[in-house]
Enzyme design. Sequence first.
Site, PDB file in Angstrom:
ATOM      1  CD  GLU A 196      -2.880  -1.218   0.251  1.00  0.00           C
ATOM      2  OE1 GLU A 196      -2.940  -0.284  -0.554  1.00  0.00           O
ATOM      3  OE2 GLU A 196      -3.679  -2.071   0.216  1.00  0.00           O
ATOM      4  CG  ASP A 332      -5.164  -7.553  -8.087  1.00  0.00           C
ATOM      5  OD1 ASP A 332      -4.041  -7.792  -7.254  1.00  0.00           O
ATOM      6  OD2 ASP A 332      -6.041  -6.872  -7.734  1.00  0.00           O
ATOM      7  CD  GLU A 449     -15.290  -6.212  -4.016  1.00  0.00           C
ATOM      8  OE1 GLU A 449     -14.008  -6.376  -3.404  1.00  0.00           O
ATOM      9  OE2 GLU A 449     -15.576  -5.163  -4.533  1.00  0.00           O
ATOM     10  CD  GLU A 503     -10.171  -2.571  -9.392  1.00  0.00           C
ATOM     11  OE1 GLU A 503      -9.344  -2.146  -8.526  1.00  0.00           O
ATOM     12  OE2 GLU A 503     -11.543  -2.359  -9.011  1.00  0.00           O
TER      13      GLU A 503
END
Length: 612
Positions: A196, A332, A449, A503
């Site tokens: 992060e 991802d 989601e 996304e």
Amino acid sequence: MARLRTRHIALCAILILGIYFFLPRDNAPSYLPHFSYGPSSRTGTHALAQHMNDPAHIPDITASNSSFDWSSVKFTYSLPQTPLLPPPVAHRPRIQHRFKPDRADVAAVQEQRRLKVKRVFQKSWASYRAMAWMKDALKPISGKYVDQFSGWAATLVDSLDTLWMLGMREEFYEAVEAVAAIDFGKSTSATVNTFETCIRYLGGFIAAYDLSGHPVLLQKAVEVGDLLYAGFNTQNGMPVDFIDFETAKEGTGLRVESQVVSASPGTITLEFSRLSQLTGNNKYYAAVSQVMDLFHENQNATRLPGMWPMMVSMSEKDVTFGYQFTIGGNADSLYEYLPKAHALLGSADPSSKKYEAMSRFFMDTAMNNLFFRPMIPGREDILISGNCDVLQGGPRLDPESEHLSCFIGGLYALAGRLFNSDEYLDVGSKLARGCAYAYKSFPTGIMPERYNMALCPVENHRRGCAWDEAAFAEAAADRPQHKIDLPKGFTTAKDPRYILRPEAIESIFILWRITGDPSWRDTAWDMFQAVAGATDTVYANAAIMDVNAPGGGEKEDYMESFWMAETLKYFYLCFADTDLISLDEFVLNTEAHPFRLSKAKQSFEIKGKDRS
């Protein structure tokens, strides 16, 4: 900032928001009195460059040094200083469509759309500024705040480049002045998340510097880069997932975790490579090269050759042992960064040549094992990305997907241009349209989601995947949620929330810029109206709990920094001048932070200093 609990402070916040709603909509809010640094209208790349090189538009802001100098850490475990950073790329294939000016009527519509996206951003930004300034995130229902990323103003840093793109120069430079004072020698948490911190903070500073050229931003990028570099002070040279903040300062060495998600060590390449390009310091690129060599050398040794499992062991340097494979959550951005690293670094040098080979290998594997055509009533020719488990019986496709997987359509389209592959571009288009289909299928106009769809049986493909009610009922009966009233073709909405994720619109944006097909813009507008309407609160935008319920059901008092850093940015770029953040000039990291693509003999001058 203390929590906003008193009635007087609440009234002040409401007054500020009230003033905001009566402002001229394409101008910067007037409650920021002490800055005046240039235009607030839409800006193309030529205007950006002119603004960046004009000393009159670069305010004299000085960074405060952090209370600890991370570059001073004496490592117990020395890191290799090779390979050397590849030279600037002399030639790249064209990525973007050759756009022509829109007709006047079309341009007027797109301009109105652009302004409406900007207004949503301005509302969120005004609320963050009034109620959560210098905190990690605003709570959009209560008007409170939360610090979940070490207390370093995540939303502020994450939104810097969006402010610049939207032409909000006063707000941008006020934010630069604020982040210049962040102390990266202190943390509100004992450990710092490497992933992060890399994508939001390091990526945010680099992109804002690449756009504005302000030296303070590069100085702060170096501070964060050196902090993250300290996470490589390990016995085997692999980075830790969480940096023990105080131990890292001592330099005595950190212990690498036994298991981490593969996306974590796989999502450092762009940020560290670009930092080496900007500073001329090779150490960042050399450190991340060791990590990517490990993935490269073992790409053919996993249970699904070409891809890596969701979980890996960096302590054992084992990236092969797992049996679960996905391009969704946990993995991802490992895959996302392979074609993008090729775009940033090229392939003329042996140390960077591997990224094209790794990209092609994983993309071919995913096409053969993860992507499927769902059985849906309208027979639309779309693809959905699922998961794959590899046990004793061999690979088994699980038709479960998630919003996080929706970046993959744009990535395939980008790779189609980078590697001159019409097949990749076609697959990318079908994947992006698959996510768009999921959006429009639910009552809110937003996808969940996480969800499952019915597979199109192999024997049905010859009939164009005709709808089969009995086959669908059989597939739905195998799922615990089959009694819920879901759109046809969907067998579950396992996690029915929408948490402001970017996304899907990311892929729509990339397909628009690559193909020039205006239908992508129309899709983006439909998605924006749905998202902006369902998530709106008095202060900003909040996650909704059920996309299958009227209006989205209850809202959650939660707004991640990526709402302004990614989601609204991608929506805005769909309707803005196509020269703004051209895909021929920038590559975007997984937090939508654009890094300038360096070219041979390219440099620009900022306040008398050459920064290439």
